[in-house]
Write a protein that holds these residues in place. Structure first.
Motif, PDB file in Angstrom:
ATOM      1  N   ASP A  19      14.233  24.323  36.930  1.00 30.32           N
ATOM      2  CA  ASP A  19      13.219  25.044  37.590  1.00 30.32           C
ATOM      3  C   ASP A  19      14.126  26.068  38.800  1.00 30.32           C
ATOM      4  N   ASN A  20      15.132  25.368  39.333  1.00 30.19           N
ATOM      5  CA  ASN A  20      15.938  26.119  40.307  1.00 30.19           C
ATOM      6  C   ASN A  20      16.815  27.240  39.585  1.00 30.19           C
ATOM      7  N   ARG A  21      17.398  27.023  38.398  1.00 32.09           N
ATOM      8  CA  ARG A  21      18.119  27.791  37.823  1.00 32.09           C
ATOM      9  C   ARG A  21      17.627  28.831  36.559  1.00 32.09           C
ATOM     10  N   LYS A  22      16.178  28.350  36.460  1.00 27.49           N
ATOM     11  CA  LYS A  22      15.708  29.185  35.470  1.00 27.49           C
ATOM     12  C   LYS A  22      16.335  29.095  34.246  1.00 27.49           C
ATOM     13  N   MET A  23      16.974  27.858  33.888  1.00 21.09           N
ATOM     14  CA  MET A  23      17.592  27.709  32.640  1.00 21.09           C
ATOM     15  C   MET A  23      16.730  27.162  31.517  1.00 21.09           C
ATOM     16  N   VAL A  24      16.916  27.397  30.432  1.00 23.94           N
ATOM     17  CA  VAL A  24      16.330  27.226  29.049  1.00 23.94           C
ATOM     18  C   VAL A  24      17.052  26.393  28.242  1.00 23.94           C
ATOM     19  N   GLY A  25      16.639  25.646  27.459  1.00 23.78           N
ATOM     20  CA  GLY A  25      17.511  24.936  26.433  1.00 23.78           C
ATOM     21  C   GLY A  25      17.731  23.482  27.014  1.00 23.78           C
ATOM     22  N   ALA A  26      17.193  22.553  26.431  1.00 30.17           N
ATOM     23  CA  ALA A  26      17.410  21.191  26.992  1.00 30.17           C
ATOM     24  C   ALA A  26      19.036  20.913  26.837  1.00 30.17           C
ATOM     25  N   ASP A  27      19.554  21.267  26.005  1.00 26.60           N
ATOM     26  CA  ASP A  27      21.056  20.750  25.676  1.00 26.60           C
ATOM     27  C   ASP A  27      21.653  21.397  27.126  1.00 26.60           C
ATOM     28  N   ARG A  28      21.604  22.625  27.327  1.00 25.79           N
ATOM     29  CA  ARG A  28      22.245  23.177  28.499  1.00 25.79           C
ATOM     30  C   ARG A  28      21.900  22.464  29.652  1.00 25.79           C
ATOM     31  N   ILE A  29      20.684  22.260  30.051  1.00 25.05           N
ATOM     32  CA  ILE A  29      20.108  21.467  31.127  1.00 25.05           C
ATOM     33  C   ILE A  29      20.738  19.904  31.053  1.00 25.05           C
ATOM     34  N   ALA A  30      20.867  19.250  29.759  1.00 23.24           N
ATOM     35  CA  ALA A  30      21.371  18.037  29.950  1.00 23.24           C
ATOM     36  C   ALA A  30      22.847  18.008  30.531  1.00 23.24           C
ATOM     37  N   VAL A  31      23.508  19.038  30.011  1.00 18.43           N
ATOM     38  CA  VAL A  31      25.054  19.139  30.370  1.00 18.43           C
ATOM     39  C   VAL A  31      25.083  19.268  31.651  1.00 18.43           C
ATOM     40  N   MET A  32      24.607  20.114  32.239  1.00 19.15           N
ATOM     41  CA  MET A  32      24.295  20.341  33.817  1.00 19.15           C
ATOM     42  C   MET A  32      24.007  19.175  34.638  1.00 19.15           C
ATOM     43  N   ALA A  33      23.120  18.285  34.189  1.00 18.57           N
ATOM     44  CA  ALA A  33      22.658  17.136  34.764  1.00 18.57           C
ATOM     45  C   ALA A  33      23.893  16.394  34.766  1.00 18.57           C
ATOM     46  N   ALA A  34      24.356  16.242  33.628  1.00 14.57           N
ATOM     47  CA  ALA A  34      25.640  15.132  33.392  1.00 14.57           C
ATOM     48  C   ALA A  34      26.639  15.569  34.372  1.00 14.57           C
ATOM     49  N   LEU A  35      26.838  16.722  34.302  1.00 16.52           N
ATOM     50  CA  LEU A  35      28.017  17.080  35.172  1.00 16.52           C
ATOM     51  C   LEU A  35      27.707  16.638  36.572  1.00 16.52           C
ATOM     52  N   ASN A  36      26.522  16.870  37.127  1.00 14.61           N
ATOM     53  CA  ASN A  36      25.980  16.693  38.409  1.00 14.61           C
ATOM     54  C   ASN A  36      26.107  15.091  38.737  1.00 14.61           C
TER      55      ASN A  36
END
Length: 109
Positions: free
Chosen positions: A50-67
């Motif tokens: 929602d905050n980064r207007k990011m699409v693609g569950a794989d990219r979102i999952a990688v960012m969440a994993a990094l956080n």
């Protein structure tokens, strides 16, 4: 169960992350921790999406994993906030996620 039996009773638990269901084999006594972890992961991923207007569950999952990994490393170094047992619970969850991924990508987001 005999006293020499070291098997752990497991159950299938359904978690929901970004509106997608995943069935995970989990020790019965860790069910609540798994559900809590799924809620945290879902929240992190929704926030990133929602905050980064990011699409693609794989990219979102990688960012969440990094956080989440960053938070874990801060806790381990003593620079972050961690309650009693947080480090142990996070390590246990990390091991479970890695095991699930290696068993056939059950958690593929």
């Amino acid at each position: 169960m005999s006293s020499t039996d070291t098997s752990v009773e497991t159950e299938a638990v359904t978690i929901r992350v970004l509106d997608k269901d995943y069935q995970i084999a989990c020790p019965v006594d860790e069910r609540d921790a798994l559900l809590d972890s799924a809620r945290v992961l879902d929240g992190k991923m929704r926030g990133i999406r929602d905050n980064r207007k990011m699409v693609g569950a794989d990219r979102i999952a990688v960012m969440a994993a990094l956080n989440i990994t960053h938070d874990l490393l801060l806790c381990e170094s003593g620079k972050g906030e961690a309650g009693p047992g947080t480090k142990t619970r996070l390590r246990s969850l990390q091991n479970k996620v890695e095991a699930a991924i290696s068993r056939g990508r059950q958690l593929e987001l």
